[in-house]
Design an enzyme around this catalytic site. Structure first.
Site, PDB file in Angstrom:
ATOM      1  N   THR A 101       0.863  -1.178   0.000  1.00 38.20           N
ATOM      2  CA  THR A 101       0.000   0.000   0.000  1.00 38.20           C
ATOM      3  C   THR A 101       0.901   1.230   0.000  1.00 38.20           C
ATOM      4  OG1 THR A 101      -1.729  -1.159   1.229  1.00 38.20           O
ATOM      5  CG2 THR A 101      -1.830   1.254   1.207  1.00 38.20           C
ATOM      6  N   LYS A 179      -6.735   1.759  -3.417  1.00 34.19           N
ATOM      7  CA  LYS A 179      -6.346   1.183  -2.122  1.00 34.19           C
ATOM      8  C   LYS A 179      -6.271   2.259  -1.039  1.00 34.19           C
ATOM      9  CE  LYS A 179      -4.567  -1.538   1.010  1.00 34.19           C
ATOM     10  NZ  LYS A 179      -5.457  -2.311   1.891  1.00 34.19           N
TER      11      LYS A 179
END
Length: 305
Positions: A101, A179
């Site tokens: 991420t 995300k």
């Protein structure tokens, strides 16, 4: 041709994803594993079926011997370090799949560097908690050239995850943008639950009564986080499920993206302020669910329930 896969990064999420690739990925060759702390790689390899994995001694060894390299690390600096190490060798013809991420700009910069060196790059961040990683129930978000994305799909649904979001043909940064925005939903959920439980306790409704409503109305992640709060898991566990430092990194990315786009995420700003309190109280062991403790403190209660 039998493909050689490598996996770099064995945090809370990476360990489960790695395990499922070994057990369900129909690999022709043992998976090569590398982790900065080698003992973690050795321990995982020994827990996997015999002969199905090997431990690489360096990033260079893992990358040089692999056709497809999966990475899953904690932040932008870590993935950039891995890419820089990989780029010291010949990576032509290889496929890099990053499940970290990170900021969308980081994904785009990685793709540029890697493709200029003759390799392929796919962004594949995942949604789900460590338990979902262990059970192969993640949601994988895939972005990059369509042909490259197709090569990664066999390792997503039915292996690492229960589903995938296909952004094939779109810039890699779209996957990490989703995300980062998606993780603000998680932060806001935890903030909402924390405030609700504190109000329930102080107003006389009672946290058990509120939890019963949550289980009935919002089964799934809401009920799971609510249970973690009421059981005290948010302050008892030694290793966080969603570490406070990683949650704050995600929040900063989201707020920066919002600012650049000409908007604000006021809920995220509140959540980040509470995460700062969690870090102060628990240090690196702090978990995103510790926001409950921070909201309790603001209301005159103890951090620990």
């Amino acid at each position: 041709m039998a493909l050689q896969l490598a996996w770099i990064g064995l945090g809370n999420m990476g360990r489960g994803m790695c395990k499922n690739i070994v057990e369900k990925g129909n690999l022709d060759k043992p998976l090569m594993i590398f982790n900065r702390t080698q003992k973690r790689a050795m321990d995982l390899s020994q827990s996997l079926p015999s002969g199905k994995s090997t431990v690489a001694s360096s990033i260079d060894e893992a990358v040089s011997k692999a056709d497809i390299i999966f990475t899953c690390v904690g932040d932008d600096a870590a993935i950039n370090d891995i890419a820089d190490a990989a780029l010291k060798g010949n990576i032509k013809g290889k496929l890099f799949v990053d499940c970290s991420t990170v900021h969308p700009d980081t994904s785009e910069e990685l793709a540029k560097k890697i493709t200029e060196a003759g390799a392929e790059f796919v962004a594949c961040p995942v949604f789900g908690a460590p338990a979902m990683a262990d059970n192969g129930q993640l949601i994988c978000v895939l972005a990059g050239p369509k042909a490259s994305v197709e090569k990664v799909k066999p390792y997503t649904k039915g292996v690492m995850g229960r589903a995938f979001v296909d952004f094939g043909g779109q810039p890699v940064g779209k996957a990490t943008l989703l995300k980062v925005i998606g993780n603000t939903f998680v932060l806001n959920m935890v903030e909402t639950l924390s405030e609700g439980h504190v109000l329930a306790e102080k107003s006389g409704l009672g946290t058990d009564n509120l939890h019963h409503f949550i289980e009935t109305m919002f089964p799934g992640p809401y009920a799971a986080y609510s249970a973690r709060m009421l059981s005290g898991d948010y302050h008892k566990r030694e290793e966080p499920l969603f570490a406070v430092d990683l949650a704050r990194k995600d929040a900063r990315h989201a707020m920066a993206l919002a600012k650049a786009a000409g908007t604000r995420l006021k809920d995220v700003e509140v959540g980040e302020a509470h995460l700062e309190m969690v870090k102060k109280h628990k240090g690196e062991a702090g978990d995103i669910a510790g926001i409950y403790g921070a909201v309790r403190q603001e209301a005159g209660l103890k951090f620990e329930n």
